[in-house]
Design a protein around this motif. Structure first.
Motif, PDB file in Angstrom:
ATOM      1  N   THR A 140       0.814  -1.211   0.000  1.00 49.61           N
ATOM      2  CA  THR A 140       0.000   0.000   0.000  1.00 49.61           C
ATOM      3  C   THR A 140       0.851   1.267   0.000  1.00 49.61           C
ATOM      4  O   THR A 140       0.356   2.345  -0.353  1.00 49.61           O
ATOM      5  N   ASN A 141       2.122   1.151   0.391  1.00 49.11           N
ATOM      6  CA  ASN A 141       3.029   2.293   0.324  1.00 49.11           C
ATOM      7  C   ASN A 141       3.767   2.377  -1.010  1.00 49.11           C
ATOM      8  O   ASN A 141       4.374   3.408  -1.321  1.00 49.11           O
ATOM      9  N   LYS A 241      -5.075   2.862   3.166  1.00 55.86           N
ATOM     10  CA  LYS A 241      -4.458   2.843   1.840  1.00 55.86           C
ATOM     11  C   LYS A 241      -4.826   1.606   1.020  1.00 55.86           C
ATOM     12  O   LYS A 241      -4.344   1.441  -0.101  1.00 55.86           O
ATOM     13  N   LEU A 244      -5.724   1.805  -2.680  1.00 63.37           N
ATOM     14  CA  LEU A 244      -4.712   2.078  -3.700  1.00 63.37           C
ATOM     15  C   LEU A 244      -4.385   0.845  -4.537  1.00 63.37           C
ATOM     16  O   LEU A 244      -3.740   0.950  -5.583  1.00 63.37           O
TER      17      LEU A 244
END
Length: 312
Positions: A140-141, A241, A244
């Motif tokens: 997610t990052n 997140k 995403l």
């Protein structure tokens, strides 16, 4: 853990010059892969790296190690590159000094292995149990690196009441005793949930039990359940997140016998984030779906691979 076999049998590395030894032996028919080691700060993190093509990163949970993905690797290594690591303190990996076994620490090691050591630009991610949050934190990052995700019996949000109760039990003296003295996560939760064929195979039983031969080696299997509640704010960061990854292929696999993570509420929550995901419901599988239904993962991964056949 000492073994009566020849010491040389413990060295089974892809790099023939590397004399790093495995801490215990596993059956070569069940787990025929050669070892790879990521050395960082005096610690060796173990991983399997088989096949060529689109990378598939296989993230295990508690009390597992890369062994749980063996049948998926065997089936797909002629079609893709399969990478299955052992978290620090699990499987063949070393335990770092002053390591607290928190999910945040594990997530840092996953990120370092995948991005710094393997330098994967694009990859498919497979997660189950604690492999979910510890690897989805990376995904997610860095969503642009993700080609697709297979998600099975895991979570990335605040604990529900049943999970909270489970977590709090392992903060009690009785919960700690069960893990340290009886290897509870392996002998009760994992081995007793397996299908009869696997559960009656001594080589498979040994592979899971020998990963935690002493009470002190089982600390990681205790810290993980405690952090279901202790790391709630960290889970919320991941949950914020999850969207995403929604534009990538997502495959959901649920063992419906798993009341906590394979129940209708958990399934509905994952589907709310990934409404276009393909879903496989396994009525006869419990929590450890890679062990009980590896063919479900193979089917899901082939669907994703087909979408990206010419992308790498």
């Amino acid at each position: 853990m000492e073994n009566n076999n020849s010491t040389n049998a413990l060295i089974f590395n892809k790099d023939a010059s590397n004399q790093k030894k495995r801490p215990f032996l596993v059956d070569k028919e069940e787990y025929p892969f050669k070892s790879n080691w990521y050395d960082k700060d005096g610690v060796s993190m173990h991983y399997i790296d088989e096949g060529k093509g689109i990378p598939i990163v296989l993230a295990h949970g508690n009390p597992e190690w890369s062994f749980i993905y063996r049948n998926i690797i065997k089936e797909l290594s002629g079609e893709a590159r399969l990478i299955a690591y052992d978290l620090p303190g699990f499987g063949f990996s070393d335990t770092p000094k002053d390591f607290d076994y928190t999910p945040q620490e594990h997530a840092k090691w996953v990120k370092s292995l995948v991005l710094d050591h393997l330098k994967l630009e694009k990859f498919i991610l497979v997660v189950q149990d604690w492999g979910g949050p510890t690897a989805l934190h990376l995904a997610t990052n860095h969503p642009n690196r993700i080609l697709g995700t297979v998600i099975s019996n895991t979570w990335a949000w605040k604990a529900n009441p049943e999970s909270e109760k489970f977590s709090n039990f392992f903060k009690t003296e009785e919960g700690k005793r069960l893990i340290y003295e009886e290897n509870y996560f392996v002998r009760t939760l994992l081995l007793k949930s397996m299908n009869k064929k696997s559960g009656n195979n001594q080589a498979i039983i040994n592979a899971y039990e020998m990963a935690f031969p002493t009470p002190e080696s089982r600390k990681g299997t205790l810290i993980f359940p405690q952090h279901i509640t202790l790391s709630e704010s960290w889970f919320l960061e991941i949950e914020e997140k999850l969207h995403l990854l929604a534009d990538k292929p997502v495959e959901l696999i649920f063992g419906e016998k798993n009341r906590t993570l394979g129940n209708p509420e958990s399934i509905a929550k994952w589907r709310s984030y990934y409404p276009n995901a393909n879903v496989q419901l396994l009525p006869n599988a419990d929590h450890f779906t890679q062990e009980e239904s590896p063919e479900s993962f193979v089917f899901a991964l082939r669907r994703i691979l087909k979408e990206h056949k010419n992308s790498i």
